[in-house]
Scaffold this active site. Structure first.
Site, PDB file in Angstrom:
ATOM      1  N   PRO A   2       9.305   0.935  -1.790  1.00  0.00           N
ATOM      2  CG  PRO A   2       7.165   1.634  -2.436  1.00  0.00           C
ATOM      3  CD  PRO A   2       8.501   2.160  -1.978  1.00  0.00           C
ATOM      4  CD  GLU A   3      13.656  -3.528  -1.514  1.00  0.00           C
ATOM      5  OE1 GLU A   3      14.004  -4.701  -1.795  1.00  0.00           O
ATOM      6  OE2 GLU A   3      14.149  -2.884  -0.563  1.00  0.00           O
ATOM      7  CE  LYS A  61      13.897  -1.821  -6.563  1.00  0.00           C
ATOM      8  NZ  LYS A  61      14.879  -0.968  -5.868  1.00  0.00           N
ATOM      9  NE  ARG A 271      19.826   2.664   0.249  1.00  0.00           N
ATOM     10  CZ  ARG A 271      18.869   2.186  -0.560  1.00  0.00           C
ATOM     11  NH1 ARG A 271      19.108   2.083  -1.862  1.00  0.00           N
ATOM     12  NH2 ARG A 271      17.700   1.837  -0.100  1.00  0.00           N
TER      13      ARG A 271
END
Length: 308
Positions: A2-3, A61, A271
């Protein structure tokens, strides 16, 4: 995962808890890895039962539930950090096996709120106002990505020798942007993810800032992105829809919706990063790109939908 868009969607989805009085704290039995709860559950319960929720905010966040300061209590805050797989729900959860924490409420429009976390990496903390400022003040968490100005963004990041994609993930510099939306932002801005911050010009920062606002606001309208693993859900346990509008994220080896060039995946700071080599050339001076702030953006969205 979740961003900012997903957590903002959660915040809006549970806004009905405002005005509700906490009747009970529920900690379901869970044989899986426990989440971090602070202070320990019995003390947590003593401090919040009977308190009224006066507001629901988002801090990067994280979700922040504000509590009243009646009966000698300070106006404390419950900070919920979803981390990788956490969800905040006011409806039945995806399953009961991964329920971690919840509140029963009375006197408001929402009878209960739950924290569900598949991997158990999230946390729930009860903090005083002073503790909240100490842990999450501007010296610890950067300005919100939807509130920061382009000038402030440049001031905070332009001296860094880091690559722009990596810098966007630094929550001390800028709060709310994560791996998914960083790739999306840079594609819309026409900026290569390997471009170093200290080599970017003021026009480049304005470009990235405009694209950041546009991407995040659009993702909020679609209630966030539910990826292939299906983990992210909104507060009513429904999937988001922005994944159908992704420009580059998780689209390696597929054609770019703007120019048709094959999208590339690289690894930065451990990433995955996705970008279009033609739309985001590394040595380009990044002139303003059509559609970032104009009505042509709708045409771009339509073409991306057709290709996705």
């Amino acid at each position: 995962m979740p961003e900012l868009p997903e957590v903002e969607t959660m915040r809006r989805g549970i806004s009905g808890v405002v005005g509700g009085r906490i009747k009970q704290v529920v900690r379901p039995r869970c044989r899986l890895r426990p989440i971090s709860i602070e202070p320990e559950p019995s003390r947590f319960r003593r401090r919040i039962v009977g308190r009224t929720i006066t507001g629901v905010d988002r801090l990067g966040k994280r979700l922040v539930l504000r509590l009243d300061g009646k009966d000698g209590h300070s106006p404390d805050a419950i900070v919920i950090e979803p981390r990788m797989t956490g969800l905040v729900l006011v409806a039945d959860p995806p399953d009961r096996e991964h329920l971690r924490f919840g509140f029963e409420l009375t006197g408001g429009s929402v009878p209960e709120v739950w924290f569900w976390d598949r991997r158990g990496l999230g946390s729930v903390r009860l903090l005083t106002v002073a503790e909240l400022e100490s842990r999450f003040g501007l010296d610890r968490v950067g300005p919100d990505a939807l509130q920061i100005s382009s000038d402030e963004m440049m001031t905070r990041m332009a001296a860094s020798r880091r690559e722009i994609k990596v810098a966007l993930l630094d929550q001390r510099a800028l709060a709310g942007v994560g791996n998914l939306y960083a790739s999306e932002i840079l594609h819309l801005a026409g900026v290569h993810p390997h471009r170093r911050c200290d080599e970017m010009k003021p026009a480049d920062w304005q470009q990235v800032h405009a694209a950041m606002r546009e991407v995040l606001q659009e993702a909020i309208r679609y209630e966030g992105s539910t990826l292939a693993d299906g983990t992210y859900r909104n507060a009513l346990n429904n999937a988001g829809n922005y994944q159908h509008h992704h420009r580059v994220y998780d689209r390696a080896d597929q054609p770019c919706g703007v120019c048709g060039t094959i999208i590339v995946r690289v690894v930065q700071a451990q990433r995955s990063t996705f970008f279009c080599p033609r739309c985001q050339p590394l040595r380009r001076l990044s002139p303003p790109r059509k559609g970032v702030l104009s009505g042509e953006r709708k045409t771009t969205s339509a073409s991306l939908s057709n290709r996705a």
